[in-house]
Write a protein that holds these residues in place. Structure first.
Motif, PDB file in Angstrom:
ATOM      1  N   TRP A 193       0.807  -1.230   0.000  1.00  0.00           N
ATOM      2  CA  TRP A 193       0.000   0.000   0.000  1.00  0.00           C
ATOM      3  C   TRP A 193       0.838   1.277   0.000  1.00  0.00           C
ATOM      4  CZ3 TRP A 193      -4.814   0.872  -1.237  1.00  0.00           C
ATOM      5  CH2 TRP A 193      -5.437   2.059  -0.839  1.00  0.00           C
ATOM      6  N   ARG A 194       1.852   1.364   0.857  1.00  0.00           N
ATOM      7  CA  ARG A 194       2.636   2.600   0.959  1.00  0.00           C
ATOM      8  C   ARG A 194       4.010   2.479   0.292  1.00  0.00           C
ATOM      9  NH1 ARG A 194       1.003   2.484   6.557  1.00  0.00           N
ATOM     10  NH2 ARG A 194       3.140   1.859   7.058  1.00  0.00           N
ATOM     11  N   ARG A 297      -4.566   6.455  -0.254  1.00  0.00           N
ATOM     12  CA  ARG A 297      -3.131   6.119  -0.317  1.00  0.00           C
ATOM     13  C   ARG A 297      -2.273   7.326   0.022  1.00  0.00           C
ATOM     14  NH1 ARG A 297       1.106   5.280  -4.229  1.00  0.00           N
ATOM     15  NH2 ARG A 297       2.365   3.475  -3.603  1.00  0.00           N
ATOM     16  N   SER A 300      -2.306   7.782   3.711  1.00  0.00           N
ATOM     17  CA  SER A 300      -1.485   6.782   4.376  1.00  0.00           C
ATOM     18  C   SER A 300      -0.009   7.166   4.338  1.00  0.00           C
ATOM     19  CB  SER A 300      -1.682   5.411   3.717  1.00  0.00           C
ATOM     20  OG  SER A 300      -2.993   4.943   3.901  1.00  0.00           O
ATOM     21  N   ARG A 310      -5.506   2.630   5.009  1.00  0.00           N
ATOM     22  CA  ARG A 310      -4.744   1.490   4.493  1.00  0.00           C
ATOM     23  C   ARG A 310      -5.549   0.200   4.558  1.00  0.00           C
ATOM     24  NH1 ARG A 310       1.123  -0.624   6.835  1.00  0.00           N
ATOM     25  NH2 ARG A 310       1.593  -2.094   5.136  1.00  0.00           N
TER      26      ARG A 310
END
Length: 357
Positions: A193-194, A297, A300, A310
């Motif tokens: 995700w990050r 996103r 996050s 997230r």
């Protein structure tokens, strides 16, 4: 120094005016949406298009007359669940649970843009999922259990993840097996995700390699439901203008990947393939979904400690990635995806009221 006095005074008046507002017009509009839904369900449901309740008819037939469905045993399992409630109480149960869902979906709206983006998500969900008891009724309740406790009752993130795993595991084992795939996809998306783009590229290459190495029987099982569903619809005389079939044999790795990419273009950019007002509305809905995920996103990255963007973003993306494997038409894709749109609402609400853990 007197020039410093007017500034704070103006700020104080503004703060007081906002703090003393008794009514939020968007909350009132949300209540009206729930009210109109209940009225339509109670008095005008028989006037709605029959295609909105095809799956429900199968479940009710099994519930009232017994037997199993040869194409998909999930109908029989859902009918067994509904038998606990009782056929006489099922309509009331569906209406009440859907009304509660709508209440939370329209709650805590602060801006006009937020209100209209939620309408884009809510409208198809109401039409396809809320006017008859179906498998999506169970999914709506599942998503409420996962999101409402997190956003409004502020349970711990460990309890949220535990509830998600338990509900999806049970539902995946007994009703829809592909929910187990969603769990696996969730952990991959959550990990990425990050992370920078190179990680996403590497994951895509690994996924493609896994598909190439997978047994042909597994690939056939995963992707053939698209062709099977459309063949059955054609056999019974159903005219589905947005139905599409695989362009290659799903039993081979290259064919599976080609079908996946083709399905993604059809389902994510429907207006390219189907040029009607409903398809344009669908395109706007997808754009709203992607915009919410994009903003989640970014949030996050700015605040890595925030749990909701997230978690719920990864879970919604996991649904999309898995559904692209087998969805046979735009209506089915919309029905399944909007049944979990409360995850997107949870992202928006958490942005309005950040929760520190």
């Amino acid at each position: 120094m007197s020039h410093a006095i007017p500034g704070p005074a103006a700020t104080a008046r503004t703060t007081t005016r906002r703090g003393t507002r008794r009514f939020n017009q968007y909350s009132i509009a949300g209540v009206l949406i729930v009210f109109v839904y209940v009225i339509i369900y109670a008095y005008f449901r028989e006037m709605l298009p029959e295609k909105w309740s095809v799956d429900s008819a199968k479940i009710l037939e099994i519930l009232n007359y017994g037997g199993t469905d040869e194409m998909d045993n999930s109908f029989a399992v859902t009918a067994a669940l509904f038998s606990i409630i009782g056929s006489d109480n099922l309509d009331v149960f569906t209406c009440i649970s859907s009304a509660i869902f709508l209440f939370f979906a329209t709650h805590n709206i602060r801006r006009a843009g937020d209100f209209f983006s939620r309408l884009l998500l809510i409208a198809p969900c109401i039409m396809l999922n809320m006017f008859a008891p179906s498998k999506e009724t169970v999914v709506l309740i599942m998503t409420m259990c996962i999101t409402v406790t997190t956003i409004y009752f502020r349970t711990s993130k460990f309890l949220t993840i535990g509830a998600f795993l338990a509900l999806y595991a049970v539902y995946g084992i007994f009703v829809r097996n592909y929910y187990l795939l969603i769990v696996g996809a969730f952990f991959v998306v959550h990990y990425l995700w990050r992370r920078p783009l190179k990680y996403h590229v590497a994951a895509a290459i690994l996924a493609a390699g896994a598909v190439m190495a997978a047994p042909s029987s597994l690939l056939q099982t995963l992707q053939s439901p698209r062709d099977t569903s459309n063949a059955y619809a054609e056999q019974i005389g159903s005219d589905n203008r947005t139905a599409f079939t695989n362009i290659a044999s799903p039993a081979t790795g290259p064919g599976f990947l080609a079908n996946y990419v083709y399905a993604a273009t059809v389902l994510i950019t429907p207006v390219i393939y189907f040029q009607t007002p409903s398809d344009a509305f669908m395109q706007l809905m997808i754009f709203a979904m992607l915009l919410i995920l994009y903003k989640a996103r970014r949030r996050s990255k700015r605040d890595p400690g925030q749990f909701e963007p997230r978690f719920f973003g990864s879970l919604f993306v996991a649904h999309i990635l898995v559904q692209l494997i087998f969805e046979p038409d735009l209506g089915s894709f919309t029905r399944h995806l909007t049944s979990v749109m409360l995850y997107l609402i949870a992202i928006k609400v958490s942005g309005n009221r950040p929760i520190q853990r």
